[in-house]
Design a protein around this motif. Structure first.
Motif, PDB file in Angstrom:
ATOM      1  N   GLY A   8      36.632  78.327   5.496  1.00 48.52           N
ATOM      2  CA  GLY A   8      36.995  78.141   6.890  1.00 48.52           C
ATOM      3  C   GLY A   8      38.203  77.225   7.072  1.00 48.52           C
ATOM      4  O   GLY A   8      38.329  76.199   6.399  1.00 48.52           O
ATOM      5  N   ASP A  32      31.827  77.319   4.603  1.00 46.23           N
ATOM      6  CA  ASP A  32      32.182  76.288   5.573  1.00 46.23           C
ATOM      7  C   ASP A  32      32.588  75.006   4.875  1.00 46.23           C
ATOM      8  O   ASP A  32      32.052  74.652   3.816  1.00 46.23           O
ATOM      9  CB  ASP A  32      31.003  75.994   6.507  1.00 46.23           C
ATOM     10  N   THR A 162      47.100  77.689  11.752  1.00 47.74           N
ATOM     11  CA  THR A 162      45.851  77.114  11.243  1.00 47.74           C
ATOM     12  C   THR A 162      46.034  75.701  10.713  1.00 47.74           C
ATOM     13  O   THR A 162      45.188  74.826  10.940  1.00 47.74           O
ATOM     14  CB  THR A 162      45.272  78.009  10.129  1.00 47.74           C
ATOM     15  N   ARG A 194      41.069  86.959  12.753  1.00 51.35           N
ATOM     16  CA  ARG A 194      40.694  85.651  13.302  1.00 51.35           C
ATOM     17  C   ARG A 194      39.237  85.640  13.732  1.00 51.35           C
ATOM     18  O   ARG A 194      38.520  84.663  13.519  1.00 51.35           O
ATOM     19  CB  ARG A 194      41.601  85.297  14.480  1.00 51.35           C
ATOM     20  N   ALA A 195      38.808  86.719  14.379  1.00 47.45           N
ATOM     21  CA  ALA A 195      37.425  86.786  14.841  1.00 47.45           C
ATOM     22  C   ALA A 195      36.437  86.768  13.676  1.00 47.45           C
ATOM     23  O   ALA A 195      35.339  86.226  13.780  1.00 47.45           O
ATOM     24  CB  ALA A 195      37.222  88.039  15.687  1.00 47.45           C
ATOM     25  N   ASP A 198      37.660  82.835  11.382  1.00 44.61           N
ATOM     26  CA  ASP A 198      37.486  81.550  12.064  1.00 44.61           C
ATOM     27  C   ASP A 198      37.295  81.784  13.564  1.00 44.61           C
ATOM     28  O   ASP A 198      38.174  81.483  14.376  1.00 44.61           O
ATOM     29  CB  ASP A 198      38.691  80.641  11.829  1.00 44.61           C
ATOM     30  N   PRO A 199      36.148  82.319  13.957  1.00 37.60           N
ATOM     31  CA  PRO A 199      35.961  82.699  15.361  1.00 37.60           C
ATOM     32  C   PRO A 199      36.014  81.532  16.334  1.00 37.60           C
ATOM     33  O   PRO A 199      36.316  81.729  17.516  1.00 37.60           O
ATOM     34  CB  PRO A 199      34.571  83.361  15.359  1.00 37.60           C
ATOM     35  N   ASP A 200      35.730  80.326  15.871  1.00 36.97           N
ATOM     36  CA  ASP A 200      35.704  79.173  16.771  1.00 36.97           C
ATOM     37  C   ASP A 200      37.024  78.396  16.778  1.00 36.97           C
ATOM     38  O   ASP A 200      37.164  77.429  17.539  1.00 36.97           O
ATOM     39  CB  ASP A 200      34.566  78.213  16.373  1.00 36.97           C
ATOM     40  N   LEU A 201      37.975  78.816  15.969  1.00 34.97           N
ATOM     41  CA  LEU A 201      39.237  78.096  15.882  1.00 34.97           C
ATOM     42  C   LEU A 201      40.192  78.584  16.955  1.00 34.97           C
ATOM     43  O   LEU A 201      40.487  79.779  17.041  1.00 34.97           O
ATOM     44  CB  LEU A 201      39.864  78.290  14.502  1.00 34.97           C
ATOM     45  N   GLN A 202      40.661  77.681  17.772  1.00 31.44           N
ATOM     46  CA  GLN A 202      41.667  78.014  18.770  1.00 31.44           C
ATOM     47  C   GLN A 202      43.035  77.953  18.115  1.00 31.44           C
ATOM     48  O   GLN A 202      43.477  76.902  17.651  1.00 31.44           O
ATOM     49  CB  GLN A 202      41.609  77.020  19.942  1.00 31.44           C
TER      50      GLN A 202
END
Length: 206
Positions: A8, A32, A162, A194-195, A198-202
């Protein structure tokens, strides 16, 4: 079966994205980071002697290093797609930007993370790298290799997006570079990767 071992918030997001761009089958094994140290877990470090991301496995093969993995996947499964041939007029430009990310941009940004004595020198070098990217896109180029989207773009997005989870990088002086990031972010394969990775990474785009 090709397996992408994704750590991640790491350079392995490039490989997930590459596989999506090529629309090739692959398995995704996600790991993770330690919530305190933010380092890779021991299971990931054990995959390859380098102990770093990215890593892929493909049958009996275990391979590390972004560039090596990209070259392997493109040659083995991509029929040379997302690269330019030697007789293409933009071949040299493609080669330069393909190696630019890990050869020039990433090393200076990594040294900015520790804030040591080289920080001022590396800040200047990072600024010159960003200025070079801005100048390239100011000339009207759509992608790094010119009018063709290639693995050079896949390599270069990580330090511009990233990696900003670890360092502060002000892109406000570079409007053409920011427009480029938005173009990349509109690609369906980028969004799918991306989904998955790292789905939670903006993803910061400016």
């Amino acid at each position: 079966m090709l397996t992408v071992h994704h750590l991640g918030i790491s350079q392995s997001d490039r490989i997930v994205w590459l596989c999506e761009e090529l629309a090739i089958p692959f398995e995704l094994a996600r790991y993770d980071r330690d919530p305190v140290t933010r380092l890779a877990p021991s299971a990931y470090k054990a995959l390859h002697p380098s102990g770093t991301a990215p890593v892929i496995t493909d049958g009996a093969l275990t391979l590390a290093e972004s560039g090596a993995i990209i070259d392997y996947i493109v040659a083995r499964y991509g029929d040379g797609r997302l690269t330019l041939k030697a007789d293409h007029p933009d071949f040299a430009r493609f080669l330069y930007w393909y190696h630019f990310a890990n050869g020039s941009l990433m090393p200076c940004m990594m040294m900015l993370m520790d804030g040591g004595g080289m920080a001022a020198i590396m800040q200047d070098r990072a600024g010159r790298s960003l200025a070079a990217l801005e100048a390239h896109f100011a000339e009207g180029h759509q992608w790094l290799a010119g009018e063709d989207f290639t693995v050079a773009d896949i390599m270069t997005m990580f330090p511009l997006t990233t990696m900003r989870a670890f360092i502060t990088l002000d892109l406000s002086p570079y409007p053409n570079l920011r427009a480029y990031l938005r173009r990349v972010a509109e690609r369906p394969a980028f969004q799918i990767a991306r989904a998955k990775a790292d789905p939670d990474l903006q993803v910061p785009l400016d």
